[in-house]
Design a protein around this motif. Structure first.
Motif, PDB file in Angstrom:
ATOM      1  N   ASP A 146     -20.405  -0.828   3.120  1.00 17.38           N
ATOM      2  CA  ASP A 146     -20.079  -0.913   4.435  1.00 17.38           C
ATOM      3  C   ASP A 146     -18.303  -0.753   3.758  1.00 17.38           C
ATOM      4  O   ASP A 146     -18.001  -1.724   2.982  1.00 17.38           O
ATOM      5  CB  ASP A 146     -19.762  -1.260   5.471  1.00 17.38           C
ATOM      6  N   TYR A 147     -18.000  -0.140   4.523  1.00 11.63           N
ATOM      7  CA  TYR A 147     -16.171   0.235   4.804  1.00 11.63           C
ATOM      8  C   TYR A 147     -15.956  -0.866   5.582  1.00 11.63           C
ATOM      9  O   TYR A 147     -16.152  -0.806   7.111  1.00 11.63           O
ATOM     10  CB  TYR A 147     -16.094   1.260   4.489  1.00 11.63           C
ATOM     11  N   LEU A 148     -15.362  -1.762   5.194  1.00  7.67           N
ATOM     12  CA  LEU A 148     -14.622  -2.525   6.168  1.00  7.67           C
ATOM     13  C   LEU A 148     -12.878  -2.460   6.684  1.00  7.67           C
ATOM     14  O   LEU A 148     -12.180  -1.895   6.150  1.00  7.67           O
ATOM     15  CB  LEU A 148     -14.679  -3.597   5.772  1.00  7.67           C
ATOM     16  N   ASP A 149     -12.418  -2.726   7.968  1.00  9.71           N
ATOM     17  CA  ASP A 149     -11.481  -2.577   8.631  1.00  9.71           C
ATOM     18  C   ASP A 149     -10.417  -3.603   8.008  1.00  9.71           C
ATOM     19  O   ASP A 149     -10.923  -4.408   8.550  1.00  9.71           O
ATOM     20  CB  ASP A 149     -11.297  -2.851   9.866  1.00  9.71           C
ATOM     21  N   VAL A 150      -8.999  -3.356   7.618  1.00 14.98           N
ATOM     22  CA  VAL A 150      -8.249  -4.431   7.399  1.00 14.98           C
ATOM     23  C   VAL A 150      -7.110  -3.650   7.887  1.00 14.98           C
ATOM     24  O   VAL A 150      -6.500  -2.340   7.253  1.00 14.98           O
ATOM     25  CB  VAL A 150      -7.996  -4.180   5.300  1.00 14.98           C
ATOM     26  N   GLU A 151      -6.303  -4.377   8.136  1.00 12.13           N
ATOM     27  CA  GLU A 151      -4.948  -4.158   9.162  1.00 12.13           C
ATOM     28  C   GLU A 151      -3.793  -4.915   7.999  1.00 12.13           C
ATOM     29  O   GLU A 151      -3.610  -6.283   8.458  1.00 12.13           O
ATOM     30  CB  GLU A 151      -4.976  -4.615  10.716  1.00 12.13           C
ATOM     31  N   ILE A 152      -2.938  -4.142   7.239  1.00 13.18           N
ATOM     32  CA  ILE A 152      -2.245  -5.161   7.079  1.00 13.18           C
ATOM     33  C   ILE A 152      -0.843  -5.473   7.517  1.00 13.18           C
ATOM     34  O   ILE A 152      -0.145  -4.468   8.161  1.00 13.18           O
ATOM     35  CB  ILE A 152      -1.156  -3.760   5.627  1.00 13.18           C
ATOM     36  N   THR A 153      -1.055  -6.756   7.518  1.00 13.18           N
ATOM     37  CA  THR A 153       0.882  -7.545   7.910  1.00 13.18           C
ATOM     38  C   THR A 153       1.507  -7.727   6.269  1.00 13.18           C
ATOM     39  O   THR A 153       1.482  -7.712   5.596  1.00 13.18           O
ATOM     40  CB  THR A 153      -0.133  -8.714   8.661  1.00 13.18           C
ATOM     41  N   ASP A 154       3.249  -8.033   7.020  1.00 10.88           N
ATOM     42  CA  ASP A 154       3.655  -8.575   6.122  1.00 10.88           C
ATOM     43  C   ASP A 154       3.574  -9.686   5.268  1.00 10.88           C
ATOM     44  O   ASP A 154       3.966  -9.928   3.720  1.00 10.88           O
ATOM     45  CB  ASP A 154       5.147  -9.361   6.210  1.00 10.88           C
ATOM     46  N   GLN A 155       2.604 -10.321   5.661  1.00 10.23           N
ATOM     47  CA  GLN A 155       2.010 -11.680   4.570  1.00 10.23           C
ATOM     48  C   GLN A 155       1.280 -11.860   3.526  1.00 10.23           C
ATOM     49  O   GLN A 155       0.506 -12.083   2.503  1.00 10.23           O
ATOM     50  CB  GLN A 155       1.441 -12.798   5.059  1.00 10.23           C
ATOM     51  N   MET A 156       0.505 -10.406   4.280  1.00  6.56           N
ATOM     52  CA  MET A 156       0.154  -9.358   2.607  1.00  6.56           C
ATOM     53  C   MET A 156       0.285  -9.094   1.265  1.00  6.56           C
ATOM     54  O   MET A 156      -0.046  -8.198   0.909  1.00  6.56           O
ATOM     55  CB  MET A 156      -1.488  -8.505   3.233  1.00  6.56           C
ATOM     56  N   VAL A 157       1.730  -8.943   1.441  1.00  2.43           N
ATOM     57  CA  VAL A 157       2.322  -7.740   0.533  1.00  2.43           C
ATOM     58  C   VAL A 157       2.207  -8.321  -0.752  1.00  2.43           C
ATOM     59  O   VAL A 157       2.856  -9.593  -1.304  1.00  2.43           O
ATOM     60  CB  VAL A 157       3.758  -7.372   0.582  1.00  2.43           C
ATOM     61  N   GLY A 158       2.033  -7.904  -1.808  1.00 11.20           N
ATOM     62  CA  GLY A 158       1.856  -8.549  -2.787  1.00 11.20           C
ATOM     63  C   GLY A 158       0.189  -8.909  -3.123  1.00 11.20           C
ATOM     64  O   GLY A 158      -0.256  -8.790  -4.757  1.00 11.20           O
ATOM     65  N   HIS A 159      -1.080  -8.757  -2.447  1.00  7.82           N
ATOM     66  CA  HIS A 159      -2.044  -8.418  -2.744  1.00  7.82           C
ATOM     67  C   HIS A 159      -2.657  -7.712  -2.978  1.00  7.82           C
ATOM     68  O   HIS A 159      -2.720  -6.327  -3.487  1.00  7.82           O
ATOM     69  CB  HIS A 159      -2.301  -9.712  -1.283  1.00  7.82           C
ATOM     70  N   LYS A 160      -3.802  -7.542  -3.191  1.00 10.55           N
ATOM     71  CA  LYS A 160      -4.379  -6.883  -3.489  1.00 10.55           C
ATOM     72  C   LYS A 160      -5.974  -6.512  -2.261  1.00 10.55           C
ATOM     73  O   LYS A 160      -5.605  -6.903  -1.139  1.00 10.55           O
ATOM     74  CB  LYS A 160      -5.573  -7.038  -4.434  1.00 10.55           C
ATOM     75  N   LEU A 161      -5.679  -5.076  -2.078  1.00 12.32           N
ATOM     76  CA  LEU A 161      -6.662  -4.870  -0.660  1.00 12.32           C
ATOM     77  C   LEU A 161      -8.259  -5.157  -0.842  1.00 12.32           C
ATOM     78  O   LEU A 161      -8.411  -5.801  -0.324  1.00 12.32           O
ATOM     79  CB  LEU A 161      -7.093  -3.339  -1.004  1.00 12.32           C
ATOM     80  N   GLY A 162      -8.777  -5.423  -2.118  1.00 13.49           N
ATOM     81  CA  GLY A 162      -9.871  -6.117  -2.373  1.00 13.49           C
ATOM     82  C   GLY A 162     -10.222  -7.398  -2.179  1.00 13.49           C
ATOM     83  O   GLY A 162     -11.032  -8.208  -1.522  1.00 13.49           O
ATOM     84  N   GLU A 163      -8.941  -8.333  -1.618  1.00 10.33           N
ATOM     85  CA  GLU A 163      -8.916  -9.532  -1.212  1.00 10.33           C
ATOM     86  C   GLU A 163      -9.450  -9.949  -0.379  1.00 10.33           C
ATOM     87  O   GLU A 163      -9.518 -11.136   0.140  1.00 10.33           O
ATOM     88  CB  GLU A 163      -7.551 -10.178  -1.465  1.00 10.33           C
ATOM     89  N   PHE A 164      -9.812  -8.797   1.245  1.00  8.60           N
ATOM     90  CA  PHE A 164      -8.745  -9.152   2.101  1.00  8.60           C
ATOM     91  C   PHE A 164     -11.046  -8.535   2.469  1.00  8.60           C
ATOM     92  O   PHE A 164     -11.044  -7.876   4.183  1.00  8.60           O
ATOM     93  CB  PHE A 164      -7.722  -8.614   3.148  1.00  8.60           C
ATOM     94  N   ALA A 165     -11.547  -7.684   2.011  1.00  3.68           N
ATOM     95  CA  ALA A 165     -13.059  -7.271   1.975  1.00  3.68           C
ATOM     96  C   ALA A 165     -13.473  -7.737   1.199  1.00  3.68           C
ATOM     97  O   ALA A 165     -14.301  -7.172   0.034  1.00  3.68           O
ATOM     98  CB  ALA A 165     -12.587  -5.942   1.730  1.00  3.68           C
ATOM     99  N   PRO A 166     -14.420  -8.609   1.854  1.00  4.60           N
ATOM    100  CA  PRO A 166     -15.190  -9.433   0.944  1.00  4.60           C
ATOM    101  C   PRO A 166     -16.431  -9.348   0.459  1.00  4.60           C
ATOM    102  O   PRO A 166     -16.857  -8.234   1.621  1.00  4.60           O
ATOM    103  CB  PRO A 166     -15.441 -10.957   2.191  1.00  4.60           C
ATOM    104  N   TYR A 167     -16.983  -8.841  -0.468  1.00  8.63           N
ATOM    105  CA  TYR A 167     -18.145  -8.401  -0.917  1.00  8.63           C
ATOM    106  C   TYR A 167     -19.388  -8.903  -1.488  1.00  8.63           C
ATOM    107  O   TYR A 167     -20.388  -8.818  -1.262  1.00  8.63           O
ATOM    108  CB  TYR A 167     -18.200  -7.533  -2.046  1.00  8.63           C
ATOM    109  N   VAL A 168     -19.396 -10.388  -0.901  1.00  4.81           N
ATOM    110  CA  VAL A 168     -20.129 -12.174  -1.230  1.00  4.81           C
ATOM    111  C   VAL A 168     -21.097 -12.585   0.635  1.00  4.81           C
ATOM    112  O   VAL A 168     -19.761 -12.542   0.931  1.00  4.81           O
ATOM    113  CB  VAL A 168     -20.610 -12.252  -2.298  1.00  4.81           C
ATOM    114  N   LEU A 169     -21.839 -12.107   1.072  1.00  4.74           N
ATOM    115  CA  LEU A 169     -22.588 -12.514   2.024  1.00  4.74           C
ATOM    116  C   LEU A 169     -22.345 -14.583   1.720  1.00  4.74           C
ATOM    117  O   LEU A 169     -22.719 -14.795   0.823  1.00  4.74           O
ATOM    118  CB  LEU A 169     -23.747 -12.220   2.276  1.00  4.74           C
ATOM    119  N   PRO A 170     -21.891 -14.860   3.028  1.00  4.35           N
ATOM    120  CA  PRO A 170     -22.498 -16.715   2.124  1.00  4.35           C
ATOM    121  C   PRO A 170     -23.655 -16.692   1.895  1.00  4.35           C
ATOM    122  O   PRO A 170     -24.641 -16.242   2.515  1.00  4.35           O
ATOM    123  CB  PRO A 170     -21.651 -17.316   3.420  1.00  4.35           C
ATOM    124  N   PHE A 171     -24.256 -17.728   1.672  1.00  5.21           N
ATOM    125  CA  PHE A 171     -25.639 -17.763   1.266  1.00  5.21           C
ATOM    126  C   PHE A 171     -26.117 -18.644   2.169  1.00  5.21           C
ATOM    127  O   PHE A 171     -25.825 -19.445   2.687  1.00  5.21           O
ATOM    128  CB  PHE A 171     -25.623 -18.972   0.473  1.00  5.21           C
TER     129      PHE A 171
END
Length: 98
Positions: free
Chosen positions: A61-86
């Motif tokens: 799926d496409y997950l919504d991510v709104e960028i804040t100033d604390q996210m600068v320098g990180h990667k986009l993929g860090e805020f869209a998890p692709y593994v569901l919890p067990f």
């Protein structure tokens, strides 16, 4: 610390930050802009992205991510998890575990 070194975080200086060209459109005041859809999970979040909305692909799926100033320098993929919890099950399709 130099600002470019802060964006690199573990990437060699001579390579530079991993920046993917994305279609960034700044909205006029009061105008609603659709989120930017991307599959580039490895793209570095730049200071110019603050306040924008992205839809990051997680493999299903496409997950919504709104960028804040604390996210600068990180990667986009860090805020869209692709593994569901067990979630354990007993293999028989019953939900009444323990």
């Amino acid at each position: 610390m130099q600002p470019t070194r802060w964006l690199l975080k573990g990437r060699s200086v001579w390579k530079g930050p991993h920046i993917v060209p994305l279609p960034i459109v700044r909205p006029a005041p009061g105008e609603r802009v659709r989120p930017i859809r991307t599959q580039a999970r490895a793209a570095t979040i730049l200071p110019s992205f603050v306040g924008l909305k992205f839809q990051v692909y997680n493999g299903k799926d496409y997950l919504d991510v709104e960028i804040t100033d604390q996210m600068v320098g990180h990667k986009l993929g860090e805020f869209a998890p692709y593994v569901l919890p067990f979630q354990p099950d007993d293999g028989y399709g019953r939900d009444d575990l323990i």
